[in-house]
Design an enzyme around this catalytic site. Structure first.
Site, PDB file in Angstrom:
ATOM      1  N   CYS A 115      29.577  -4.778  54.268  1.00 51.04           N
ATOM      2  CA  CYS A 115      28.131  -4.743  54.560  1.00 51.04           C
ATOM      3  C   CYS A 115      27.755  -5.578  55.781  1.00 51.04           C
ATOM      4  O   CYS A 115      26.725  -5.348  56.397  1.00 51.04           O
ATOM      5  CB  CYS A 115      27.330  -5.216  53.356  1.00 51.04           C
ATOM      6  N   HIS A 251      20.125  -7.023  56.246  1.00 53.45           N
ATOM      7  CA  HIS A 251      20.892  -6.014  55.515  1.00 53.45           C
ATOM      8  C   HIS A 251      20.056  -5.576  54.313  1.00 53.45           C
ATOM      9  O   HIS A 251      19.544  -6.405  53.569  1.00 53.45           O
ATOM     10  CB  HIS A 251      22.214  -6.634  55.055  1.00 53.45           C
ATOM     11  N   ASN A 281      21.339   0.642  49.660  1.00 52.41           N
ATOM     12  CA  ASN A 281      22.310  -0.135  50.427  1.00 52.41           C
ATOM     13  C   ASN A 281      23.277   0.825  51.121  1.00 52.41           C
ATOM     14  O   ASN A 281      24.108   1.458  50.463  1.00 52.41           O
ATOM     15  CB  ASN A 281      23.043  -1.086  49.476  1.00 52.41           C
TER      16      ASN A 281
HETATM   17  N1  ACO Z   1      19.917   0.488  34.737  1.00 51.54           N
HETATM   18  C1  ACO Z   1      19.556  -0.190  33.638  1.00 51.54           C
HETATM   19  N2  ACO Z   1      20.141  -1.356  33.273  1.00 51.54           N
HETATM   20  C2  ACO Z   1      21.138  -1.828  34.064  1.00 51.54           C
HETATM   21  C3  ACO Z   1      21.559  -1.157  35.221  1.00 51.54           C
HETATM   22  C4  ACO Z   1      20.909   0.056  35.544  1.00 51.54           C
HETATM   23  N3  ACO Z   1      21.228   0.773  36.640  1.00 51.54           N
HETATM   24  N4  ACO Z   1      22.557  -1.864  35.788  1.00 51.54           N
HETATM   25  C5  ACO Z   1      22.750  -2.943  35.018  1.00 51.54           C
HETATM   26  N5  ACO Z   1      21.903  -2.930  33.963  1.00 51.54           N
HETATM   27  C6  ACO Z   1      21.755  -3.904  32.888  1.00 51.54           C
HETATM   28  C7  ACO Z   1      23.004  -4.732  32.662  1.00 51.54           C
HETATM   29  O1  ACO Z   1      23.918  -4.023  31.841  1.00 51.54           O
HETATM   30  C8  ACO Z   1      22.448  -5.955  31.982  1.00 51.54           C
HETATM   31  O2  ACO Z   1      22.234  -5.652  30.641  1.00 51.54           O
HETATM   32  P1  ACO Z   1      22.502  -6.756  29.499  1.00 51.54           P
HETATM   33  O3  ACO Z   1      21.531  -7.867  29.799  1.00 51.54           O
HETATM   34  O4  ACO Z   1      22.217  -5.999  28.246  1.00 51.54           O
HETATM   35  O5  ACO Z   1      23.935  -7.162  29.670  1.00 51.54           O
HETATM   36  C9  ACO Z   1      21.074  -6.137  32.651  1.00 51.54           C
HETATM   37  O6  ACO Z   1      20.765  -4.865  33.263  1.00 51.54           O
HETATM   38  C10 ACO Z   1      21.048  -7.248  33.705  1.00 51.54           C
HETATM   39  O7  ACO Z   1      22.150  -7.105  34.576  1.00 51.54           O
HETATM   40  P2  ACO Z   1      22.365  -8.054  35.829  1.00 51.54           P
HETATM   41  O8  ACO Z   1      23.583  -7.601  36.587  1.00 51.54           O
HETATM   42  O9  ACO Z   1      22.339  -9.492  35.426  1.00 51.54           O
HETATM   43  O10 ACO Z   1      21.020  -7.726  36.659  1.00 51.54           O
HETATM   44  P3  ACO Z   1      20.504  -8.323  38.017  1.00 51.54           P
HETATM   45  O11 ACO Z   1      19.124  -8.749  37.875  1.00 51.54           O
HETATM   46  O12 ACO Z   1      21.472  -9.301  38.621  1.00 51.54           O
HETATM   47  O13 ACO Z   1      20.444  -7.040  38.955  1.00 51.54           O
HETATM   48  C11 ACO Z   1      21.762  -6.082  40.746  1.00 51.54           C
HETATM   49  C12 ACO Z   1      21.647  -6.319  39.237  1.00 51.54           C
HETATM   50  C13 ACO Z   1      20.652  -5.177  41.174  1.00 51.54           C
HETATM   51  C14 ACO Z   1      23.112  -5.421  41.024  1.00 51.54           C
HETATM   52  C15 ACO Z   1      21.689  -7.400  41.524  1.00 51.54           C
HETATM   53  O14 ACO Z   1      22.528  -8.360  40.936  1.00 51.54           O
HETATM   54  C16 ACO Z   1      22.048  -7.280  42.974  1.00 51.54           C
HETATM   55  O15 ACO Z   1      21.371  -6.652  43.750  1.00 51.54           O
HETATM   56  N6  ACO Z   1      23.127  -7.966  43.420  1.00 51.54           N
HETATM   57  C17 ACO Z   1      23.491  -8.060  44.793  1.00 51.54           C
HETATM   58  C18 ACO Z   1      24.190  -6.877  45.275  1.00 51.54           C
HETATM   59  C19 ACO Z   1      24.350  -7.030  46.775  1.00 51.54           C
HETATM   60  O16 ACO Z   1      23.528  -7.582  47.451  1.00 51.54           O
HETATM   61  N7  ACO Z   1      25.404  -6.603  47.339  1.00 51.54           N
HETATM   62  C20 ACO Z   1      25.484  -6.841  48.786  1.00 51.54           C
HETATM   63  C21 ACO Z   1      26.658  -6.591  49.293  1.00 51.54           C
HETATM   64  S1  ACO Z   1      27.126  -4.944  49.076  1.00 51.54           S
HETATM   65  C22 ACO Z   1      28.585  -4.734  49.980  1.00 51.54           C
HETATM   66  O17 ACO Z   1      29.116  -5.595  50.625  1.00 51.54           O
HETATM   67  C23 ACO Z   1      29.275  -3.405  49.864  1.00 51.54           C
END
Ligand code: ACO
Length: 324
Positions: A115, A251, A281
């Site tokens: 990314c 990004h 993304n």
């Molecule tokens: N729909 C519904 N529920 C979901 C989904 C979905 N699509 N995905 C995950 N959940 C659930 C999980 O199972 C979890 O459930 P649980 O509490 O019962 O276990 C709950 O939602 C919370 O999950 P988290 O992973 O803690 O949620 P978070 O608030 O962290 O959001 C996200 C997840 C959106 C992925 C976030 O962490 C994020 O954006 N992270 C950064 C990603 C990023 O920036 N990447 C950049 C680099 S990418 C690259 O280099 C290729």
């Protein structure tokens, strides 16, 4: 000190025609439009058509950047393509784009920083240009992440999309460029975090392409702090201050990361260019896509100070300050 500086001449972006909405995804995995929008800000993503490759997306973005610059492929002598989803293991997607642009001169190569690839590619091209080795570079971020997603994993497949963006960077003498050009760059990687975001395949390990795996909440925790530190480093290197920045073009991974970084740095929300709702993304393509959108709609104007930044797999992260 070099007598040259790299100046942005043109910007272009391209998103494939096919759109996949959050509601479409809710029919494929256990998710909802509300969850995706609230946690990420993403509303839809674009998916490359069958037979449409990373090089095709990159070639269209490159042509649009050249058009914006009033230049042709003949005017370019360097192509740097940031991609984690090349057409083939080799040759470089840059050479395929070179061929599709009808260029039989110059040089091109790919660069892999996931990314953060576009920021690393700008830094690389800038170094070649200010050293006087090349005159004009096409710096391209192009990705087809749809091809490396596990479409049964709701924690990753809702986040990513396909697209490409490109910038024409030109070597200019400092006295001609005035205050324009690339001002400050900061790049970092830390392989201790490589297991937070990776693809579980590759030519040397599994002999397969593999699928993207991510510990999203861990990446999130690293993102805000590391990006903020990087931005402060590149602003300091340029001898400028945060308040001098006209446009923050980050990004486009997650609206919550964009907003948290802006808040931590004291950047006003109206200076943040956000296109994440429109395409999710797109990895290395997201910064030039956002820059193209804000240039095309007239927000980013010649002379503005633009900050770009990204973090992704590696972890790899960085930022650059450019007066466009
Ligand atoms: N729909 C519904 N529920 C979901 C989904 C979905 N699509 N995905 C995950 N959940 C659930 C999980 O199972 C979890 O459930 P649980 O509490 O019962 O276990 C709950 O939602 C919370 O999950 P988290 O992973 O803690 O949620 P978070 O608030 O962290 O959001 C996200 C997840 C959106 C992925 C976030 O962490 C994020 O954006 N992270 C950064 C990603 C990023 O920036 N990447 C950049 C680099 S990418 C690259 O280099 C290729």
């Amino acid at each position: 000190m070099s007598e040259f500086v790299s100046v942005v001449r043109g910007v272009g972006g391209y998103l494939p025609e096919r759109v996949l909405s959050n509601d479409d995804l809710a029919k494929m995995v256990d998710t909802t439009d509300e969850w995706i929008a609230a946690r990420t800000g993403i509303r839809k993503r674009h998916i490359a058509a069958d037979g449409e490759f990373t090089s095709d997306l990159g070639t269209i973005a490159a042509k649009r950047a050249l058009e914006a610059a009033g230049l042709t492929p003949n005017d370019i002598d360097l192509i740097v393509v940031a991609t984690a989803t090349p057409d083939h293991t080799f040759p470089a997607t840059a050479t395929i784009i070179q061929q599709k642009l009808g260029m039989t001169h110059g040089a091109g190569f790919d660069l892999q920083a996931v990314c953060s690839g576009f920021v690393f590619a700008i830094a690389t091209a800038d170094n070649f240009l200010v050293r006087g080795q090349f005159e004009r570079a096409l710096v391209i971020g192009a990705e087809t992440f749809s091809r490396i997603l596990d479409w049964s994993d709701r924690s990753t497949c809702v986040l990513f999309g396909d697209g490409a963006g490109a910038v024409v960077l030109e070597r200019q003498e400092k006295k001609k460029a005035g205050d324009r050009g690339v001002k400050g760059i900061h790049l970092r990687t830390d392989g201790r975090y490589k297991d937070l975001l990776f693809v579980d395949g590759g030519p040397s390990t599994t002999q397969t392409v593999g699928k993207l795996r991510m510990v999203g909440n861990q990446v999130f925790k690293h993102a805000v702090g590391k990006i903020s530190e990087s931005v402060l480093a590149s602003v300091k290197q340029a001898g400028l201050e945060i308040k001098d920045i006209d446009w923050f073009v980050p990004h486009q991974a997650n609206q919550r990361i964009l907003s948290a970084v802006a808040e931590r740095l004291g950047l006003e929300e109206h200076k943040v260019v956000s296109t994440v709702a429109e395409h999710g993304n797109t990895s290395a393509a997201s910064v030039p896509l956002a820059l193209a959108a804000a240039t095309d709609d007239g927000r980013v104007k010649p002379g503005d100070l633009v900050l770009i930044e990204a973090i992704g797999g590696g972890l790899a992260w960085g930022s650059a300050l450019i007066r466009v």
